[in-house]
Design a protein around this motif. Structure first.
Motif, PDB file in Angstrom:
ATOM      1  N   ALA A  65      36.174  55.882  39.923  1.00  0.00           N
ATOM      2  CA  ALA A  65      35.198  54.785  39.932  1.00  0.00           C
ATOM      3  C   ALA A  65      35.855  53.627  40.651  1.00  0.00           C
ATOM      4  O   ALA A  65      36.869  53.091  40.165  1.00  0.00           O
ATOM      5  CB  ALA A  65      34.827  54.394  38.504  1.00  0.00           C
ATOM      6  N   GLU A  66      35.311  53.271  41.795  1.00  0.00           N
ATOM      7  CA  GLU A  66      35.943  52.233  42.634  1.00  0.00           C
ATOM      8  C   GLU A  66      34.858  51.648  43.539  1.00  0.00           C
ATOM      9  O   GLU A  66      34.220  52.392  44.288  1.00  0.00           O
ATOM     10  CB  GLU A  66      37.090  52.869  43.446  1.00  0.00           C
ATOM     11  CG  GLU A  66      37.589  52.087  44.644  1.00  0.00           C
ATOM     12  CD  GLU A  66      38.177  50.722  44.294  1.00  0.00           C
ATOM     13  OE1 GLU A  66      39.118  50.647  43.505  1.00  0.00           O
ATOM     14  OE2 GLU A  66      37.661  49.722  44.830  1.00  0.00           O
ATOM     15  N   VAL A  68      35.135  49.692  46.203  1.00  0.00           N
ATOM     16  CA  VAL A  68      35.417  49.612  47.641  1.00  0.00           C
ATOM     17  C   VAL A  68      35.334  51.020  48.238  1.00  0.00           C
ATOM     18  O   VAL A  68      36.134  51.904  47.911  1.00  0.00           O
ATOM     19  CB  VAL A  68      36.809  48.986  47.909  1.00  0.00           C
ATOM     20  CG1 VAL A  68      37.093  48.923  49.403  1.00  0.00           C
ATOM     21  CG2 VAL A  68      36.905  47.604  47.277  1.00  0.00           C
ATOM     22  N   LYS A  71      38.484  52.744  49.820  1.00  0.00           N
ATOM     23  CA  LYS A  71      39.504  53.154  48.836  1.00  0.00           C
ATOM     24  C   LYS A  71      39.031  54.380  48.062  1.00  0.00           C
ATOM     25  O   LYS A  71      39.801  55.297  47.784  1.00  0.00           O
ATOM     26  CB  LYS A  71      39.744  52.018  47.843  1.00  0.00           C
ATOM     27  CG  LYS A  71      40.486  50.833  48.385  1.00  0.00           C
ATOM     28  CD  LYS A  71      40.658  49.855  47.235  1.00  0.00           C
ATOM     29  CE  LYS A  71      41.556  48.704  47.577  1.00  0.00           C
ATOM     30  NZ  LYS A  71      41.736  47.816  46.431  1.00  0.00           N
ATOM     31  N   TRP A  95      32.821  51.275  36.954  1.00  0.00           N
ATOM     32  CA  TRP A  95      32.850  51.911  35.626  1.00  0.00           C
ATOM     33  C   TRP A  95      31.464  51.948  34.987  1.00  0.00           C
ATOM     34  O   TRP A  95      31.138  52.879  34.253  1.00  0.00           O
ATOM     35  CB  TRP A  95      33.857  51.196  34.725  1.00  0.00           C
ATOM     36  CG  TRP A  95      33.397  49.842  34.257  1.00  0.00           C
ATOM     37  CD1 TRP A  95      33.595  48.649  34.888  1.00  0.00           C
ATOM     38  CD2 TRP A  95      32.646  49.559  33.077  1.00  0.00           C
ATOM     39  NE1 TRP A  95      33.018  47.640  34.177  1.00  0.00           N
ATOM     40  CE2 TRP A  95      32.431  48.174  33.054  1.00  0.00           C
ATOM     41  CE3 TRP A  95      32.133  50.329  32.033  1.00  0.00           C
ATOM     42  CZ2 TRP A  95      31.723  47.546  32.031  1.00  0.00           C
ATOM     43  CZ3 TRP A  95      31.430  49.705  31.021  1.00  0.00           C
ATOM     44  CH2 TRP A  95      31.230  48.337  31.023  1.00  0.00           C
ATOM     45  N   LEU A 127      42.249  45.193  37.672  1.00  0.00           N
ATOM     46  CA  LEU A 127      43.045  44.006  37.378  1.00  0.00           C
ATOM     47  C   LEU A 127      42.849  43.565  35.921  1.00  0.00           C
ATOM     48  O   LEU A 127      41.852  43.901  35.277  1.00  0.00           O
ATOM     49  CB  LEU A 127      42.697  42.882  38.352  1.00  0.00           C
ATOM     50  CG  LEU A 127      43.212  43.096  39.785  1.00  0.00           C
ATOM     51  CD1 LEU A 127      42.860  41.911  40.667  1.00  0.00           C
ATOM     52  CD2 LEU A 127      44.719  43.328  39.813  1.00  0.00           C
ATOM     53  N   GLU A 148      46.105  50.182  31.909  1.00  0.00           N
ATOM     54  CA  GLU A 148      47.285  49.576  32.501  1.00  0.00           C
ATOM     55  C   GLU A 148      47.653  48.331  31.708  1.00  0.00           C
ATOM     56  O   GLU A 148      46.809  47.680  31.109  1.00  0.00           O
ATOM     57  CB  GLU A 148      46.985  49.185  33.962  1.00  0.00           C
ATOM     58  CG  GLU A 148      47.543  50.157  34.965  1.00  0.00           C
ATOM     59  CD  GLU A 148      49.045  50.335  34.840  1.00  0.00           C
ATOM     60  OE1 GLU A 148      49.693  49.595  34.093  1.00  0.00           O
ATOM     61  OE2 GLU A 148      49.574  51.233  35.497  1.00  0.00           O
ATOM     62  N   LYS A 149      48.923  48.020  31.700  1.00  0.00           N
ATOM     63  CA  LYS A 149      49.344  46.780  31.060  1.00  0.00           C
ATOM     64  C   LYS A 149      49.037  45.601  31.982  1.00  0.00           C
ATOM     65  O   LYS A 149      49.009  45.795  33.198  1.00  0.00           O
ATOM     66  CB  LYS A 149      50.823  46.833  30.749  1.00  0.00           C
ATOM     67  CG  LYS A 149      51.700  46.771  32.030  1.00  0.00           C
ATOM     68  CD  LYS A 149      53.132  46.594  31.681  1.00  0.00           C
ATOM     69  CE  LYS A 149      54.027  46.757  32.875  1.00  0.00           C
ATOM     70  NZ  LYS A 149      53.823  45.806  33.951  1.00  0.00           N
ATOM     71  N   PHE A 220      53.386  43.472  43.898  1.00  0.00           N
ATOM     72  CA  PHE A 220      52.804  43.039  42.626  1.00  0.00           C
ATOM     73  C   PHE A 220      52.868  41.518  42.430  1.00  0.00           C
ATOM     74  O   PHE A 220      53.281  41.054  41.377  1.00  0.00           O
ATOM     75  CB  PHE A 220      53.498  43.732  41.466  1.00  0.00           C
ATOM     76  CG  PHE A 220      53.348  45.227  41.519  1.00  0.00           C
ATOM     77  CD1 PHE A 220      52.148  45.806  41.888  1.00  0.00           C
ATOM     78  CD2 PHE A 220      54.406  46.059  41.201  1.00  0.00           C
ATOM     79  CE1 PHE A 220      52.001  47.176  41.937  1.00  0.00           C
ATOM     80  CE2 PHE A 220      54.267  47.437  41.253  1.00  0.00           C
ATOM     81  CZ  PHE A 220      53.056  47.991  41.623  1.00  0.00           C
TER      82      PHE A 220
HETATM   83  N1  LIG Z   1      52.361  49.584  34.660  1.00  0.00           N
HETATM   84  C1  LIG Z   1      52.896  48.872  35.635  1.00  0.00           C
HETATM   85  O1  LIG Z   1      54.095  48.943  35.904  1.00  0.00           O
HETATM   86  C2  LIG Z   1      52.029  47.969  36.414  1.00  0.00           C
HETATM   87  C3  LIG Z   1      52.508  47.512  37.616  1.00  0.00           C
HETATM   88  C4  LIG Z   1      51.708  46.721  38.355  1.00  0.00           C
HETATM   89  C5  LIG Z   1      50.458  46.401  37.913  1.00  0.00           C
HETATM   90  N2  LIG Z   1      50.018  46.825  36.715  1.00  0.00           N
HETATM   91  C6  LIG Z   1      48.662  46.493  36.247  1.00  0.00           C
HETATM   92  O2  LIG Z   1      47.776  47.503  36.736  1.00  0.00           O
HETATM   93  C7  LIG Z   1      46.483  46.926  36.936  1.00  0.00           C
HETATM   94  C8  LIG Z   1      46.010  47.242  38.351  1.00  0.00           C
HETATM   95  O3  LIG Z   1      46.871  46.624  39.285  1.00  0.00           O
HETATM   96  P1  LIG Z   1      46.819  47.045  40.818  1.00  0.00           P
HETATM   97  O4  LIG Z   1      48.020  46.456  41.434  1.00  0.00           O
HETATM   98  O5  LIG Z   1      46.574  48.507  40.940  1.00  0.00           O
HETATM   99  O6  LIG Z   1      45.496  46.246  41.314  1.00  0.00           O
HETATM  100  P2  LIG Z   1      44.611  46.545  42.615  1.00  0.00           P
HETATM  101  O7  LIG Z   1      43.910  45.272  42.932  1.00  0.00           O
HETATM  102  O8  LIG Z   1      45.429  47.208  43.662  1.00  0.00           O
HETATM  103  O9  LIG Z   1      43.546  47.637  42.107  1.00  0.00           O
HETATM  104  C9  LIG Z   1      42.470  47.319  41.278  1.00  0.00           C
HETATM  105  C10 LIG Z   1      41.273  48.114  41.776  1.00  0.00           C
HETATM  106  O10 LIG Z   1      40.199  47.966  40.846  1.00  0.00           O
HETATM  107  C11 LIG Z   1      38.989  47.982  41.611  1.00  0.00           C
HETATM  108  N3  LIG Z   1      37.855  47.482  40.824  1.00  0.00           N
HETATM  109  C12 LIG Z   1      37.381  46.202  40.750  1.00  0.00           C
HETATM  110  N4  LIG Z   1      36.279  46.173  39.973  1.00  0.00           N
HETATM  111  C13 LIG Z   1      36.057  47.434  39.522  1.00  0.00           C
HETATM  112  C14 LIG Z   1      35.063  48.047  38.706  1.00  0.00           C
HETATM  113  N5  LIG Z   1      34.058  47.334  38.174  1.00  0.00           N
HETATM  114  N6  LIG Z   1      35.136  49.378  38.448  1.00  0.00           N
HETATM  115  C15 LIG Z   1      36.130  50.116  39.000  1.00  0.00           C
HETATM  116  N7  LIG Z   1      37.098  49.588  39.797  1.00  0.00           N
HETATM  117  C16 LIG Z   1      37.062  48.276  40.064  1.00  0.00           C
HETATM  118  C17 LIG Z   1      39.348  47.128  42.821  1.00  0.00           C
HETATM  119  O11 LIG Z   1      38.439  47.312  43.892  1.00  0.00           O
HETATM  120  C18 LIG Z   1      40.758  47.620  43.128  1.00  0.00           C
HETATM  121  O12 LIG Z   1      40.754  48.702  44.056  1.00  0.00           O
HETATM  122  C19 LIG Z   1      46.636  45.436  36.642  1.00  0.00           C
HETATM  123  O13 LIG Z   1      46.226  45.183  35.322  1.00  0.00           O
HETATM  124  C20 LIG Z   1      48.122  45.198  36.795  1.00  0.00           C
HETATM  125  O14 LIG Z   1      48.595  44.100  36.058  1.00  0.00           O
HETATM  126  C21 LIG Z   1      50.785  47.612  35.971  1.00  0.00           C
END
Ligand SMILES: NC(=O)c1ccc[n+]([C@@H]2O[C@H](COP(=O)([O-])OP(=O)(O)OC[C@H]3O[C@@H](n4cnc5c(N)ncnc54)[C@H](O)[C@@H]3O)[C@@H](O)[C@H]2O)c1
Length: 237
Positions: A65-66, A68, A71, A95, A127, A148-149, A220
């Motif tokens: 579910a995305e 964009v 992507k 979602w 996010l 995700e955290k 990040f």
């Molecule tokens: N566990 C870890 O080590 C770690 C590391 C970095 C980030 N994170 C966390 O992971 C999460 C994601 O971070 P990221 O860097 O992948 O962000 P990102 O911006 O690269 O990816 C988020 C994706 O969610 C999509 N999105 C937005 N609205 C949506 C919706 N309604 N339904 C489905 N998808 C949707 C966006 O288009 C985007 O592609 C964040 O909460 C971040 O803090 C965790």
């Protein structure tokens, strides 16, 4: 800091038995009924999970579910439908679209119609500020979930999530799993560091710890606002 327990001169150094960078473990054998996972958010973390599931687990990425387009398509081609056309239930623009489809799919199944397979679990990889909305939204489906955290951006949202996953009066034990992606807790270097500091007392009493994640604009950067913290810690005696 760790020099206190490591070699103090070159002559004491030993060659590590394993290379610093190990290859990922081999794929476990595929189970007959591999867990089917929906990835919500095909960004940086979603792609990392997709790759990990694909390469190193006996599960399968069943849907994405995305919002964009690009992507979603690249993710789907890499981990779900390959060079074929996506089938029903394999891709969603978000979602909410998945939720709608899944509710209808369950209704259709109840009416005895033939329906595509659903998913067993959902990985929430959007996010931070969307986590609460997505988890509470999907909770009624009773699917396994990994978020995700950080779990959410406010205490109120965390409590709301807890309530949605374990509504009042619900049985205290449930077979539905929920986890938060605190991955570093399980990384070998952090496990060793914790053992040295807390169990072995390698550097004696700890009065304060400064934890800094090396983030930059290329890595990040959205984490920057969260991870620079200082707090006092007292080692157990
Ligand atoms: N566990 C870890 O080590 C770690 C590391 C970095 C980030 N994170 C966390 O992971 C999460 C994601 O971070 P990221 O860097 O992948 O962000 P990102 O911006 O690269 O990816 C988020 C994706 O969610 C999509 N999105 C937005 N609205 C949506 C919706 N309604 N339904 C489905 N998808 C949707 C966006 O288009 C985007 O592609 C964040 O909460 C971040 O803090 C965790």
């Amino acid at each position: 800091m760790l020099n206190a327990v490591g070699p103090t001169s070159n002559s004491e150094k030993t060659v590590p038995k394993q290379p610093m960078w190990e290859l990922p473990p081999p794929n476990p054998p595929k189970s007959k009924n591999p867990p089917r996972i929906l990835i919500v958010g095909a960004g940086s973390r979603g792609r990392a999970f997709g790759r990990a599931i694909y390469l190193s687990t006996n599960g399968c990425v069943a849907a994405v579910a995305e919002p964009v387009d690009f992507k979603r398509k690249v993710f789907g081609r890499n981990y779900i439908w390959g060079f074929e056309e996506p089938r029903e239930g394999e891709q969603f623009a978000g979602w909410k679209e998945f939720m709608e489809w899944e509710l209808q799919r369950r209704e259709r199944a109840k009416r005895g119609e033939e329906v595509p397979e659903g998913v067993d679990g959902v990985f929430v990889c959007t996010l931070d500020e969307l986590h609460a909305e997505i988890i509470t939204g999907l909770a009624p489906l009773k699917l396994h979930m990994l978020c995700e955290k950080p779990l959410a951006t406010s205490l109120q949202d965390c409590l709301q999530i807890h309530k949605s996953l374990k509504p009042e009066g619900a049985a205290s034990s449930s077979s539905v799993l929920f986890g938060i992606g605190h991955v570093l807790r399980y990384s070998p270097h952090n496990i060793l560091l914790r053992k040295l500091l807390l169990e072995d007392g390698a550097i004696g009493d700890i009065v304060s710890v400064e934890h800094t994640e090396p983030v930059g604009w290329w890595h990040f950067s959205h984490s920057y606002v969260r991870y620079v913290q200082i707090w006092p810690v007292r080692a157990p005696t």
